[in-house]
Design a protein around this motif. Structure first.
Motif, PDB file in Angstrom:
ATOM      1  N   GLU A 167       0.971  -1.297   0.089  1.00 54.31           N
ATOM      2  CA  GLU A 167       0.008  -0.082   0.077  1.00 54.31           C
ATOM      3  C   GLU A 167       0.960   1.393  -0.038  1.00 54.31           C
ATOM      4  OE1 GLU A 167      -4.208  -0.731   2.218  1.00 54.31           O
ATOM      5  OE2 GLU A 167      -2.232  -0.942   3.425  1.00 54.31           O
ATOM      6  N   ASP A 168       1.850   1.079   0.914  1.00 48.58           N
ATOM      7  CA  ASP A 168       2.830   2.481   0.995  1.00 48.58           C
ATOM      8  C   ASP A 168       3.433   2.735  -0.255  1.00 48.58           C
ATOM      9  OD1 ASP A 168       2.519   2.319   3.528  1.00 48.58           O
ATOM     10  OD2 ASP A 168       4.535   1.524   4.057  1.00 48.58           O
ATOM     11  N   LEU A 169       3.891   1.533  -1.157  1.00 52.97           N
ATOM     12  CA  LEU A 169       4.472   1.769  -2.503  1.00 52.97           C
ATOM     13  C   LEU A 169       3.588   2.107  -3.460  1.00 52.97           C
ATOM     14  CD1 LEU A 169       6.753  -1.462  -2.589  1.00 52.97           C
ATOM     15  CD2 LEU A 169       7.453   1.058  -1.893  1.00 52.97           C
ATOM     16  N   GLU A 227       2.842   5.791  -4.133  1.00 54.25           N
ATOM     17  CA  GLU A 227       3.916   6.546  -4.836  1.00 54.25           C
ATOM     18  C   GLU A 227       3.235   6.829  -6.259  1.00 54.25           C
ATOM     19  OE1 GLU A 227       7.374   4.520  -5.130  1.00 54.25           O
ATOM     20  OE2 GLU A 227       7.653   4.278  -3.022  1.00 54.25           O
ATOM     21  N   ARG A 276       8.898   0.448   6.010  1.00 56.83           N
ATOM     22  CA  ARG A 276       7.685   1.183   6.059  1.00 56.83           C
ATOM     23  C   ARG A 276       7.745   2.576   6.841  1.00 56.83           C
ATOM     24  NH1 ARG A 276       2.222  -1.858   7.113  1.00 56.83           N
ATOM     25  NH2 ARG A 276       1.521  -0.276   6.127  1.00 56.83           N
ATOM     26  N   LYS A 293      10.275   5.056   5.335  1.00 58.25           N
ATOM     27  CA  LYS A 293       9.320   5.398   4.221  1.00 58.25           C
ATOM     28  C   LYS A 293       8.449   6.712   5.010  1.00 58.25           C
ATOM     29  CE  LYS A 293       6.476   4.479   0.199  1.00 58.25           C
ATOM     30  NZ  LYS A 293       7.533   5.089  -0.778  1.00 58.25           N
ATOM     31  N   ARG A 294       8.229   6.622   5.970  1.00 55.08           N
ATOM     32  CA  ARG A 294       7.432   7.467   7.251  1.00 55.08           C
ATOM     33  C   ARG A 294       8.461   8.510   7.723  1.00 55.08           C
ATOM     34  NH1 ARG A 294       4.508   3.679   5.917  1.00 55.08           N
ATOM     35  NH2 ARG A 294       2.113   3.870   5.812  1.00 55.08           N
TER      36      ARG A 294
END
Lengths: 552, 142
Positions: free
Chosen positions: A351-353, A356, B22, B25-26
């Motif tokens: 989800e994080d990716l 982008e 993760r 990334k934050r």
């Protein structure tokens, strides 16, 4: 099947106990009876012998007395005086008033002529010269006859004495009343079967016997069996009954006095009285009843102990099983939760990716996102199952709080009331007054009650009654949840607390409710117990220890 | 808010790497350690604001021992315990030893992050208190 084992055991114990208690008793009884019977018989023989001797003496004395008075009269009066006028009658009167038992009196001269007579028969003038007794009395001086008919044709006997007066001899003769004489002999009769009589050597009855025969008739008794002194013998009579005979020869050696009686009648004394028989029967009855009573009691105790043991074993097996399952569940939870954690992190990373910018234009981005959400949703589902399995719903709060069981039950019922009503099920509370406030965990107890009551509702399905009862004893508060649903089949009763055991449709129940309830009550120091009968319903009984809250 | 430094300790490599990525990334200063021993080495070299520590790690030092050691080296570091199963007793022990909170696996980052922030704030408060205390102490002799 189980019952018959106990019934058999009970029967065996009773039979053996009775045998063991009666065998020596009977042996002892028989021995004692036998010994006693011997002694008793000896006593009876002695008694009858004594009676015969005594009676013979009495009879001898009677005859001796009669002979003496007759001799005295003859010796003190002259022949001429005797036969003159009323003199003989006067003497007869004196004799009867002093001694009695004389029927008549006569004077007979040396030629056998009856010169004078007083009595009921007209015998004066008869000549006795040819009578056998005449010669005898003339030679011996005193004579007592045997019973004979004589001129008067009725059985009687006489006593005669000779008086030698200078050159002349004469005889004074008297007849003895056979009734009075017989009465003296009969005085020795005893009981219902006793008899007493006199027979002579020729077996002729000299007195009237009580049974079989009469005076002057022939007796069946063999007189040769009786010896010199008193003899006691046992003979069988015509009916085959044993009779004891005691015979004593009188002093004249012609007459045998016989006393007899049925042996059985005398021995009957040994069989004691009615009262003693009642006591013996009562004693036997008491032994039998006591044996049966104590045996029943023992077997019942045994049975209860067995039942308790079985229950204890079952509880032990159950708690062992639960402990093992608990450990296994914890292990499984760890092994599943870790992969789930990885999956969740990976989907999160994706989800994080996807967030982008360069991915935003991808035509399938929404599909990706939806798939990830689905994966997360299913991870969540799996997580819930595992957490439920561990009873994770329990808070970590280690402190005990004050719990009012009745209040907790009321709240729980309120939560479920509507659900129950829509299925036409009544929940009837019946709470004990003044239950103590205990130190426990309200949320967890509520969850237990919630599980059990909602299970009851599901079991009934529609139309029914659930009773929720609270009560207490010394150590526990007891909550009973009773439904009148279909009950739990016996083969399933041991499994209901197992995790993932459910009878509900797939998707409706996880099978963890009772497992968690079991776990919670155990951890709170209580117990949960099930009893159910198919077709009648189910009772869940929860015992919660009464722990008094610490004073604040 | 200042960015803060985080150390994640977990023997599950996939989990460790992904969580570290993760968090990075934050924009969180995140490091990973795959065992209690590795974590202690890192902590000795530099302080961390928050440590996320798996309680149950097979072999070597387990989570509770690691927690004790971390608190010894860096008493102000806040520790969030991670557990794969509801080992309530262990968690309670951890809380007694000064852990900030405990979280059950699997956990979403959305749930974990607020806790990390709270832990960080608490640590910051502590730090500030310590700092002002030191300042007061210094001022005393001034």
């Amino acid at each position: 099947m189980k019952t018959s084992v106990y019934v058999n055991l009970q029967r065996k114990i009773i039979v053996i106990t009775l045998l063991v208690s009666f065998a020596p008793l009977i042996l002892l009884g028989v021995t004692i009876y036998h010994q006693l019977a011997i002694k008793y018989k000896q006593k009876i023989v002695e008694q009858i012998r004594y009676r015969a001797v005594a009676q013979a003496e009495a009879v001898d004395l009677f005859l001796k007395g009669r002979t003496a008075i007759l001799s005295a009269m003859a010796d003190t009066h002259k022949f001429d005086y005797m036969i003159e006028g009323n003199n003989l009658a006067h003497i007869f009167e004196v004799m009867n008033s002093r001694a009695g038992a004389f029927v008549d009196l006569g004077v007979i001269d040396s030629t056998g002529q009856h010169k004078a007579y007083v009595g009921p028969y007209n015998l004066k003038g008869l000549n006795y010269y040819n009578q056998p007794w005449f010669g005898e009395v003339m030679s011996k001086g005193v004579y007592i006859s045997e019973v004979y008919m004589g001129y008067r044709k009725i059985p009687h006997f006489i006593i005669a004495v000779r008086r030698q007066e200078s050159q002349q001899a004469w005889i004074l003769r008297a007849t003895i009343d056979p009734e009075i004489f017989g009465g003296i002999v009969r005085a020795a009769q005893v009981g219902k079967t006793g008899d007493a009589f006199i027979v002579n050597k020729e077996r002729i009855f000299q007195t009237n016997p009580r049974f079989s025969g009469s005076i002057h008739s022939q007796s069946k008794l063999d007189t040769t069996l009786f010896g010199g002194s008193t003899t006691v013998i046992e003979l069988r009579d015509g009916d085959g009954k044993k009779r004891l005979y005691a015979g004593t020869w009188l002093k004249n050696k012609k007459w045998l006095l016989v006393i007899n009686q049925e042996a059985a009648e005398e021995m009957a004394g040994l069989f004691t009285t009615y009262m003693e028989v009642v006591i013996i029967v009562a004693g036997i009855l008491a032994i039998v009843l006591t044996t049966i009573f104590t045996t029943r009691l023992t077997v019942r105790r045994l049975r209860e102990a067995d039942t308790k043991m079985r229950e204890l074993n079952a509880a032990l097996v159950q708690s062992d099983k639960m402990a093992a399952l608990g450990k296994m569940a914890a292990g499984v939870a760890h092994e599943i939760n870790n992969p789930l954690a990885v999956i969740l992190q990976k989907t999160g990373w994706m989800e994080d990716l996807l967030a982008e910018e360069k991915f935003q234009e991808s035509e399938n981005i929404e599909e990706f996102k939806a798939s990830i959400k689905k994966i997360e949703a299913h991870v969540e589902r799996a997580r819930k199952v595992v957490h439920n399995m561990l009873g994770y719903v329990r808070k970590m709060e280690p402190l005990l709080e004050d719990v009012d069981i009745n209040e907790t039950l009321s709240q729980t019922i309120t939560l479920l009331e509507n659900y129950a009503k829509t299925n036409n099920i009544e929940i009837a509370p019946d709470f004990a007054d003044s239950l103590p406030i205990i130190a426990s965990k309200q949320d967890q107890l509520q969850q237990v009650f919630l599980n059990l009551i909602s299970n009851a509702i599901d079991a009934i399905s529609t139309d029914g009654l659930i009773k929720v009862i609270s009560e207490r004893n010394d150590k526990y508060i007891i909550v009973k949840i009773i439904d009148n649903g279909p009950g739990i089949p016996e083969d399933q009763q041991g499994k209901v607390f197992d995790p993932f055991f459910t009878t509900k449709e797939i998707g409706r129940g996880t099978g963890l409710g009772l497992w968690i309830s079991y776990d919670i009550t155990e951890k709170l120091g209580g117990t949960i117990h099930l009893s159910s009968r198919e077709g009648e319903g189910t009772i869940f009984t929860i015992q919660i220890p009464i722990v008094h809250p610490e004073k604040k | 808010m200042d960015t803060f430094s985080v150390l994640v300790v977990d023997d599950e490599k996939d989990f460790l790497e992904t969580l570290v990525s993760r968090l990075k990334k934050r924009k969180i200063d995140t490091h990973g350690a795959k065992s209690g021993e590795d974590a202690l080495k890192l902590i000795k070299n530099r302080p961390f604001d928050v440590v996320i520590l798996d309680i149950k790690m097979p072999g070597g030092m387990d989570g509770i021992e690691a927690l004790r050691a971390i608190k010894k080296i860096q008493p102000l570091t806040e520790v969030i315990l991670l557990t794969g199963h509801a080992s309530v007793e262990t968690s309670i022990e951890g809380m007694k030893l000064g852990a900030f909170d405990y979280v059950l696996k699997p956990v979403k980052l959305e749930e974990l992050l607020p806790k990390m922030l709270q832990a960080f704030e608490k640590k910051n408060n502590h730090d500030q208190k310590v700092r002002s205390a030191k300042i007061r102490e210094t001022l005393k002799y001034w």
